[in-house]
Design an enzyme around this catalytic site. Structure first.
Site, PDB file in Angstrom:
ATOM      1  N   CYS A 112      79.777  19.112 -14.753  1.00  0.00           N
ATOM      2  CA  CYS A 112      78.761  19.697 -14.412  1.00  0.00           C
ATOM      3  C   CYS A 112      77.509  19.358 -15.405  1.00  0.00           C
ATOM      4  O   CYS A 112      77.645  19.503 -16.697  1.00  0.00           O
ATOM      5  CB  CYS A 112      78.587  21.161 -14.031  1.00  0.00           C
ATOM      6  SG  CYS A 112      77.081  22.188 -13.954  1.00  0.00           S
ATOM      7  N   ASP A 158      84.178  19.196 -12.572  1.00  0.00           N
ATOM      8  CA  ASP A 158      84.616  19.381 -11.044  1.00  0.00           C
ATOM      9  C   ASP A 158      85.608  18.376 -10.862  1.00  0.00           C
ATOM     10  O   ASP A 158      85.820  17.122 -11.362  1.00  0.00           O
ATOM     11  CB  ASP A 158      83.316  18.681 -10.293  1.00  0.00           C
ATOM     12  CG  ASP A 158      81.880  19.667 -10.458  1.00  0.00           C
ATOM     13  OD1 ASP A 158      82.234  20.774 -10.329  1.00  0.00           O
ATOM     14  OD2 ASP A 158      80.982  19.219 -10.495  1.00  0.00           O
TER      15      ASP A 158
END
Ligand SMILES: [Ca+2]
Ligand SMILES: [Ca+2]
Ligand SMILES: [Ca+2]
Ligand SMILES: [Ca+2]
Ligand SMILES: [Ca+2]
Ligand SMILES: [Ca+2]
Ligand SMILES: [Ca+2]
Ligand SMILES: [Ca+2]
Ligand SMILES: [Ca+2]
Ligand SMILES: [Ca+2]
Ligand SMILES: [Ca+2]
Ligand SMILES: [Ca+2]
Ligand SMILES: [Ca+2]
Ligand SMILES: [Ca+2]
Ligand SMILES: [Ca+2]
Ligand SMILES: [Ca+2]
Lengths: 135, 135, 135, 135, 135, 135, 135, 135, 135, 135
Positions: free
Chosen positions: G51, G58
């Site tokens: 992120c 992620d």
């Protein structure tokens, strides 16, 4: 009205007797690691025999699990043996016990289990299991 | 050594001819909503016939899908009809076309499809589908 | 021997007539977004009715899919309506067409489909689907 | 006897009004590839609201699918927005249309769909879907 | 407003008493391998009875597992017996114990277990199991 | 340290050339329903060849789908043909195109597709599909 | 109390810039069947980036589907390229568009799609898809 | 930049105290087969409470397994009891122990287990189980 | 030819040392039911570290199971701790033992198990499990 | 007719002898936590060898489970070792015992199990398992 319909469609199919079970086709081959603790499992999802009363077929998955002594069953002979039940009229509860007896006689295993899981009849499915353990 | 083993275990099973397919047992019943767009599907996961050359069985799921005109096939008669293939020697590609022809003749449907998905032989599984649509 | 067994065990269960289908319990409620393109699907995996000839139950999953006009069916009334088939003797092919007609009359929907997927009888499962589209 | 049992156990839970839906928490962020044909799907398997009549909760999976114009919804703001339905009394058929309207206003997307698949109530599960397409 | 809705839709269905459980239809047949350690399992995914208070149906999978002494239960008689619960008002916890008692009396088995796994009511599903072992 | 490990364990396996692909073993048999619209699918989950650079094996599921003209491929000959890729060094993208070309030449089908879905290498799995349609 | 906990545990991880995306490692190889209609799909269930705001990772499954013109992407170079996103701070919606642009530039394909299905964050999972089609 | 984003979107939801857990709604009913070894399992896939610090909801499947002494918990009262956790701020590890204590006090069972399997937070899912056995 | 290809594409990624494992971020919180026999399981399907030799990532599901003494690990601190392995070069067999030692030191649990199930490398997947039990 | 067909298609593939099993490529590496109770499992779903009689391939999933003493098997060397069975003619029952003996000699483990689950031949699938435990 129910009766009339039943009369119209009811049929009875030919049924072979136990004599056609091809026990004699079973062949044992030597197990080359008799000192090694080994489990062997054969799974036949294509087992079929027929109902002794109606001649209608039963279908199931038959599983054989054993710890060999000094013999294995030859796989192709097992296939022919199981195929010989195809048109034999035999109850589901008897199938596993008959296969168990034939294989124990052939192999003299340390232990042997025969299971069969039959597809539903009248909405109810049946599973039967018979165990043998060398005394 | 291979040859000897093959000789020892090879067997050929009896095979019935196409004559034993019980087309005559099929019964049609009236479809009471002929103006209603309706699909009907029967799935038989217990279809079996035998190889015309070896007599060894094939197993598969046979599915019949149709849009009725003004007739339905009576379910119990369908079961007996399909069961009559049990010992018939017929190639997998022929099964679906034979069933298609017998049902089209019986029902004169708007459309009809017969599919069969056979379990693997030699590691390869086969699916065959034949379609009919009324001209 | 087959006959004797059949005689011994065969039973016929009581069957309700079509009159007991509780169409009158169905309630419509206003759909507050009639200008919004909306699909609604109800799935009832607990549908059951009985065979009109033997009184033995059928079990299936019944699915209703529709694009509402300006009415929705109230969910609890739908449940009671479907429950009222419980002891009605009705063929599987008729069930979906009957439900379709009752709901089309109640809702005047843009389109509506009723499907039912019944558990196997004699090894064969049946799926039936009836479609309605507003002209 | 039924009535007595119902009396004993029946409870009504507090229900929030539509005012507590936190539309104002939704935030849009710029979509940096507006010329690129892109689909975005958010799946929230934790959606819950309550029945406007009984206050009992509904649970479902809510899915939002859209082709952005030049805006994306910020994911954390979407989470807070959806969480604000937690104690709101709203019918399942209204949920998807309300979410659709709030997001269309925020994003002015090329197209947008809201689906919700609710767990069974009275044995029946409900799926609702509302579609928007920019004229 | 909640009360009004409940009044409008609430219905109570007829409920049969325990007397209609067809214990007398159960038939035992001889088990031909009483010396063989054998497990038998019947699975009925179509079990249904009704709530004694509301008359609304329960649906579940009922499973019977036993080691036979010298008797088996005849499968068709078992089906009719289980079907006789269809409209009986009986709590889920009582079902398995009632079936257990009826079958133990019939079969005098080495051991017997009855399990039932009911579909959710109010979002909660229930599983009940009762065990018997010959002293 | 990495280099030392690589040196120690790196091996290159022997690779067969394209000449060992047994195209000549393929046999066609007549399709007896050339006027019937029929789809045939063979699925071989045991396809394997080797990387042309490292000799390490690839494994995949190879699927052949076709609408026959007036010929079918004999299944056992297909099995031997596919087995002949076992030690051939060939890229995954080339496998499906080679099989496609060999079968189109053999069968002159109405249409034919070859797909292959290979197990992951370096964490990434590959699927390739080649289509033929008779002009 | 919430604030104190957040202060205590909150951490920000280092984030690489877009410069570390190793576009230059991508290699094209000739496609030897440019006249053959062929689909190629690579599936990487091990895609990860971080992120841009929190540095938290992620995880997703990234899928590339294309119809090659006359070039294929070399699989190992693709793996290294995708691995270079490992510590790059990039939004999920940007990942698929960036990969799409890099591969279209490399391959000049007939068409190309990049999809990514990310594991849930805040209970919500995200799927993004970007399509390219040669004009 | 991270901080700014957090400030903008962070929200804290209202949290109920332990006092709102409706222990008093739980009702016991007599178990009519206290001499029968019986297991009862209730599975609630719709359990939800909230984080005591952030007010954000947790979702999980809560399972209660017990061997009754001479009491059963009435199912509808159990549903209301579990629903009363909906807005209570309570750690996942405390939920199972609180439910365990309330039910042990109500039922004095032979044994009782409460399990909960919560959906992932920060990518990590949590399972907690607490066991009671009557001394 | 193989060598040339390897030279061209081979890359080595940066690898962090063990020092970057953030053991110090782990926080214990009091377990409020130390007298209650409780199992706690955390499942992290997003664990990743890198190969110490090549710098290429490993991906796996890491599961921690323990019976607490009087301490629990705070979940967010656990997440940060596991995330700190992201770029550490460590063998799969060492990962579970390192995590086990860090958590045993933090929690002094009654027992604790760390399992990891890694995705396939070279077609082979690896599972490792390390157990601790307080003496 | 069967014989003619068999003659036409029957083929025998080359078979390597046991000498080509690359036992010498296996490498052990030190296990750094010999005092820690650790289980290690390798799963290879890509195992293949050939039938000693027909040369036709067998495919299976081979699983190795062991508790190390002070040695681990290096994973890449294990891969090369297993790959060396590719063209060896060896019965399925012998494979697991051969692998067991080679690895016990290499590793002197506390215990070690080799399992193999082979795909069906003649409709029957085979599972074999051999166990070793240090005396
Ligand atoms: Ca089984
Ligand atoms: Ca089965
Ligand atoms: Ca199918
Ligand atoms: Ca289905
Ligand atoms: Ca359906
Ligand atoms: Ca869905
Ligand atoms: Ca069950
Ligand atoms: Ca359960
Ligand atoms: Ca596929
Ligand atoms: Ca996908
Ligand atoms: Ca996924
Ligand atoms: Ca999706
Ligand atoms: Ca669970
Ligand atoms: Ca696992
Ligand atoms: Ca396995
Ligand atoms: Ca297995």
């Amino acid at each position: 009205m129910e009766q009339r319909v039943e009369d119209k469609y009811a049929r009875r199919w030919d049924v072979d007797s136990y004599d056609t079970i091809a026990t004699e086709v079973l062949e044992a081959i030597p197990f080359e690691y008799p000192g090694s603790k080994t489990d062997v499992v054969y799974t036949d999802p294509e087992f079929t025999s027929v109902c002794p009363w109606t001649g209608l077929p039963d279908f199931g998955t038959l599983t054989i699990t054993y710890v060999p002594g000094d013999k294995l069953v030859e796989l192709k002979s097992l296939k022919y043996y199981l195929n010989s039940f195809r048109n034999v009229g035999i109850l589901q509860e008897h199938v596993v016990n008959r296969v168990k007896e034939d294989l124990v006689k052939l192999l003299n295993p340390v232990s042997l289990t025969v299971e069969a899981e039959f597809r539903p009849r009248g909405g109810i499915s049946t599973y039967v299991r018979a165990d043998y353990r060398r005394a």
